[in-house]
Design an enzyme around this catalytic site. Sequence first.
Site, mmCIF file in Angstrom:
data_model
loop_
_atom_site.group_PDB
_atom_site.id
_atom_site.type_symbol
_atom_site.label_atom_id
_atom_site.label_comp_id
_atom_site.label_asym_id
_atom_site.label_seq_id
_atom_site.Cartn_x
_atom_site.Cartn_y
_atom_site.Cartn_z
ATOM 1 N N ARG A 142 13.322 -32.520 -71.087
ATOM 2 C CA ARG A 142 13.005 -31.287 -70.348
ATOM 3 C C ARG A 142 14.168 -30.753 -69.527
ATOM 4 O O ARG A 142 13.970 -30.040 -68.544
ATOM 5 C CB ARG A 142 11.790 -31.478 -69.439
ATOM 6 N N LYS A 164 22.408 -18.149 -72.049
ATOM 7 C CA LYS A 164 21.545 -18.008 -73.234
ATOM 8 C C LYS A 164 21.886 -19.113 -74.219
ATOM 9 O O LYS A 164 23.045 -19.287 -74.589
ATOM 10 C CB LYS A 164 21.796 -16.668 -73.908
ATOM 11 N N GLU A 206 35.057 -8.450 -78.249
ATOM 12 C CA GLU A 206 34.252 -8.523 -77.022
ATOM 13 C C GLU A 206 35.127 -8.247 -75.792
ATOM 14 O O GLU A 206 34.661 -7.662 -74.810
ATOM 15 C CB GLU A 206 33.576 -9.894 -76.886
ATOM 16 N N LYS A 248 32.280 -10.586 -67.554
ATOM 17 C CA LYS A 248 30.951 -10.957 -68.044
ATOM 18 C C LYS A 248 30.129 -11.579 -66.922
ATOM 19 O O LYS A 248 28.935 -11.306 -66.779
ATOM 20 C CB LYS A 248 31.034 -11.906 -69.246
ATOM 21 N N GLU A 258 18.562 -9.341 -68.152
ATOM 22 C CA GLU A 258 18.693 -8.154 -68.998
ATOM 23 C C GLU A 258 17.656 -7.089 -68.723
ATOM 24 O O GLU A 258 17.059 -6.546 -69.648
ATOM 25 C CB GLU A 258 18.583 -8.542 -70.482
ATOM 26 N N ARG A 262 22.949 -5.230 -67.643
ATOM 27 C CA ARG A 262 23.438 -6.150 -68.670
ATOM 28 C C ARG A 262 23.405 -5.482 -70.043
ATOM 29 O O ARG A 262 24.138 -5.869 -70.952
ATOM 30 C CB ARG A 262 22.604 -7.444 -68.667
ATOM 31 N N ASN A 266 25.842 -4.409 -74.493
ATOM 32 C CA ASN A 266 25.466 -4.068 -75.873
ATOM 33 C C ASN A 266 26.316 -2.936 -76.440
ATOM 34 O O ASN A 266 26.077 -2.488 -77.571
ATOM 35 C CB ASN A 266 23.987 -3.651 -75.945
ATOM 36 N N HIS A 269 27.132 -2.750 -80.030
ATOM 37 C CA HIS A 269 26.287 -3.745 -80.679
ATOM 38 C C HIS A 269 25.091 -3.160 -81.414
ATOM 39 O O HIS A 269 24.600 -3.771 -82.355
ATOM 40 C CB HIS A 269 25.816 -4.796 -79.677
ATOM 41 N N HIS A 273 25.091 -4.530 -84.898
ATOM 42 C CA HIS A 273 24.053 -5.396 -85.471
ATOM 43 C C HIS A 273 23.505 -4.812 -86.770
ATOM 44 O O HIS A 273 23.199 -5.535 -87.720
ATOM 45 C CB HIS A 273 22.913 -5.621 -84.466
ATOM 46 N N HIS A 285 30.431 -10.727 -86.893
ATOM 47 C CA HIS A 285 30.012 -10.099 -85.641
ATOM 48 C C HIS A 285 31.149 -9.303 -84.984
ATOM 49 O O HIS A 285 30.946 -8.147 -84.598
ATOM 50 C CB HIS A 285 29.479 -11.166 -84.683
HETATM 51 N N1 LIG Z 1 24.860 -17.334 -75.842
HETATM 52 C C1 LIG Z 1 25.432 -16.156 -75.821
HETATM 53 O O1 LIG Z 1 25.362 -15.422 -74.843
HETATM 54 C C2 LIG Z 1 26.232 -15.722 -77.017
HETATM 55 C C3 LIG Z 1 27.078 -14.616 -76.898
HETATM 56 C C4 LIG Z 1 27.820 -14.268 -78.022
HETATM 57 C C5 LIG Z 1 27.717 -14.980 -79.194
HETATM 58 N N2 LIG Z 1 26.877 -16.050 -79.272
HETATM 59 C C6 LIG Z 1 26.758 -16.820 -80.501
HETATM 60 O O2 LIG Z 1 28.026 -17.361 -80.814
HETATM 61 C C7 LIG Z 1 28.086 -17.584 -82.224
HETATM 62 C C8 LIG Z 1 29.451 -17.163 -82.723
HETATM 63 O O3 LIG Z 1 30.425 -17.913 -82.062
HETATM 64 P P1 LIG Z 1 31.923 -18.003 -82.588
HETATM 65 O O4 LIG Z 1 32.422 -16.660 -82.915
HETATM 66 O O5 LIG Z 1 32.662 -18.824 -81.619
HETATM 67 O O6 LIG Z 1 31.761 -18.704 -83.999
HETATM 68 P P2 LIG Z 1 31.719 -20.240 -84.458
HETATM 69 O O7 LIG Z 1 31.106 -21.080 -83.448
HETATM 70 O O8 LIG Z 1 31.165 -20.237 -85.827
HETATM 71 O O9 LIG Z 1 33.269 -20.601 -84.584
HETATM 72 C C9 LIG Z 1 34.039 -19.935 -85.556
HETATM 73 C C10 LIG Z 1 34.730 -20.900 -86.513
HETATM 74 O O10 LIG Z 1 35.910 -21.384 -85.886
HETATM 75 C C11 LIG Z 1 35.922 -22.804 -85.895
HETATM 76 N N3 LIG Z 1 36.606 -23.177 -84.659
HETATM 77 C C12 LIG Z 1 36.108 -23.151 -83.416
HETATM 78 N N4 LIG Z 1 37.060 -23.432 -82.517
HETATM 79 C C13 LIG Z 1 38.190 -23.667 -83.212
HETATM 80 C C14 LIG Z 1 39.516 -23.986 -82.838
HETATM 81 N N5 LIG Z 1 39.892 -24.080 -81.554
HETATM 82 N N6 LIG Z 1 40.427 -24.170 -83.833
HETATM 83 C C15 LIG Z 1 40.064 -24.012 -85.143
HETATM 84 N N7 LIG Z 1 38.838 -23.689 -85.543
HETATM 85 C C16 LIG Z 1 37.907 -23.510 -84.577
HETATM 86 C C17 LIG Z 1 34.484 -23.207 -85.998
HETATM 87 O O11 LIG Z 1 34.365 -24.474 -86.587
HETATM 88 C C18 LIG Z 1 33.923 -22.116 -86.885
HETATM 89 O O12 LIG Z 1 34.174 -22.426 -88.235
HETATM 90 C C19 LIG Z 1 26.940 -16.819 -82.837
HETATM 91 O O13 LIG Z 1 25.979 -17.727 -83.316
HETATM 92 C C20 LIG Z 1 26.385 -15.994 -81.692
HETATM 93 O O14 LIG Z 1 24.995 -15.817 -81.785
HETATM 94 C C21 LIG Z 1 26.143 -16.426 -78.202
HETATM 95 ZN ZN LIG Z 2 28.813 -9.603 -79.279
#
Ligand SMILES: NC(=O)c1ccc[n+]([C@@H]2O[C@H](COP(=O)([O-])OP(=O)(O)OC[C@H]3O[C@@H](n4cnc5c(N)ncnc54)[C@H](O)[C@@H]3O)[C@@H](O)[C@H]2O)c1
Ligand SMILES: [Zn+2]
Length: 381
Positions: A142, A164, A206, A248, A258, A262, A266, A269, A273, A285
Site C-alpha cells: 500500500r 503520475k 517537451e 514543470k 489538473e 496544468r 497539454n 498534445h 495525441h 510522442h
Molecule cells: N508520469 C508522467 O507525468 C509522464 C509524463 C510524460 C511521459 N510519461 C511516460 O513516459 C514514457 C516515455 O518515456 P521516454 O520517452 O523516456 O521513453 P522510454 O522510457 O521508452 O525510453 C526511451 C528508450 O531509451 C532507452 N534509454 C533510456 N535511457 C537511456 C540512456 N540513458 N541511454 C540509452 N538508452 C536509454 C530506453 O531503454 C528506451 O528504449 C511514456 O510511457 C509516457 O506515458 C509519463
Molecule cells: Zn508530452
Amino acid sequence: MPATRSVPEPSPTGRVGYDGGVAIVTVNVLGSPYDVHVEPGILASAGAILLAGSSSTRVAVLTDQIVGPLHGPALAASLRAAGFEPILATLPPGEANKSLTALLPVYDAFLSAKIERSTPVLALGGGIVCDMAGFVAATLLRGVPFIPIPTTLLAMVDASVGGKTGVNHGVGKNLIGAFHQPTAVLADPAVLRTLPPAELSGGLAECIKHDLIRDADGFANLERTLPEILAGDVGALAELVAHNVRIKAAVVAADPFEHGERAHLNFGHTFGHAVERVSDYAVGHGPAVAVGMVAAAALAVDLGMLDGGSRDRLVTLIGRAGLPTGGLSLDADAVVRAMGYDKKVSDGRLRLVLPDRIGHVVVRDDVPAARVAAAVRRITA
Ligand SMILES: NC(=O)c1ccc[n+]([C@@H]2O[C@H](COP(=O)([O-])OP(=O)(O)OC[C@H]3O[C@@H](n4cnc5c(N)ncnc54)[C@H](O)[C@@H]3O)[C@@H](O)[C@H]2O)c1
Ligand SMILES: [Zn+2]
C-alpha cells in the site's frame, strides 16, 4: 529525505540558478515537497544520498534491458558501497511492455525478497520505467518510498515530476495508475550522453513546450544553447534539465490534480495525441508533440492571436532540435476526428491550448472545427 544542499535562486531572467552543474529544485506538492537533484555524476552518489534518509538496508531497483547494462553497474556499486543490498528487476523495453502483465514478475521479485514498508523503490530508466516503478511503489504494501533516477531527457523534465504513475491497458495509454509522489528525484545529466539522438530530440519537444507556455527568456536561451545541448555538453544538459524541472514543478505545484493551469502542459498534445493514434503510434510522442505545436501555432496565427514571427521562431527551433515540423503522411480528416476523442474534450467542446505570444498561452474552447482542420492540414503532406 536526502541530504540537502543550498538551492540556487532562480535568476530574474527565469533561468534556474546554476552552480557548476549542480541544482536542486524543490517540487511543492500537496504538503509533501520533494527535491529534484540535478547533478552530473549523481548516479555514483545515489547510495550515499539514500543513506541519509533511509532506514532500510535494502532497495528495490527497477530498470530495463537497455539501461540496466549501461548504467546499472554504477548504481549498484554506489548502493553496495553505502551498505545497501539492491534487489534488481529488469523489464523488457518499450511501450508494449508497459502493462500490468509485465509487472507481475516485478511484484514477485520484490515481495519474495520480503521488502518492507521502508524499502524504497528506485527507477533507473526512461519514462516507462519511472511510470511503472512509481506504480509499483504506490501499490506494494500500500505504498513504499519512490525514488526515480530518470535516464532520458523526457523522464527528467516531465515524467518524474508530478507524481503520475501507471501502466497502459489495451483500451488506451496510462489508464491504470495512481498519484504517488517521489521522496526525491536524482537526475544525472551525464547519463544522457548514451541516449540515442532521437530520444534526446523527443525530450526537447517537451522543453520547447515548457518555454513556449511559460518563459520567453528561457525560449531565447534555448535558441542560443541548442547546439551545445545537441552535442551532448553535460553542463548545457544540466542547465536545461534544471530549468525545465523548475517550470514543470511550478505548474504542477500550482495545480496538482489538473483542474486548471496544468492544462497548459497539454500545449501541442491535443493535436499530438491524435497524430500518435492515427499513425498507430508510428509517430512517437516527441515528434507528435512537435507537429502538434506547429499546428497549434498555425491555428493561433489563423485566429489572429499570434504573430507570424513568433510562429516562425517556434517552427525553426523545433526543426533545429531534430524534430518534424510537418509533412506527415496521414489523413488530415482522421486526425481531426481523433481529436474529438481526446480526453481534453470537456462538455463536448474541444479545449485547445493556444499561444498568444512566446512564453504565454490561453485555453480556447470556441475554435470552429473548420479552423482546426485547416491547422491539421498544415502538418500533413
Ligand atoms: N508520469 C508522467 O507525468 C509522464 C509524463 C510524460 C511521459 N510519461 C511516460 O513516459 C514514457 C516515455 O518515456 P521516454 O520517452 O523516456 O521513453 P522510454 O522510457 O521508452 O525510453 C526511451 C528508450 O531509451 C532507452 N534509454 C533510456 N535511457 C537511456 C540512456 N540513458 N541511454 C540509452 N538508452 C536509454 C530506453 O531503454 C528506451 O528504449 C511514456 O510511457 C509516457 O506515458 C509519463
Ligand atoms: Zn508530452
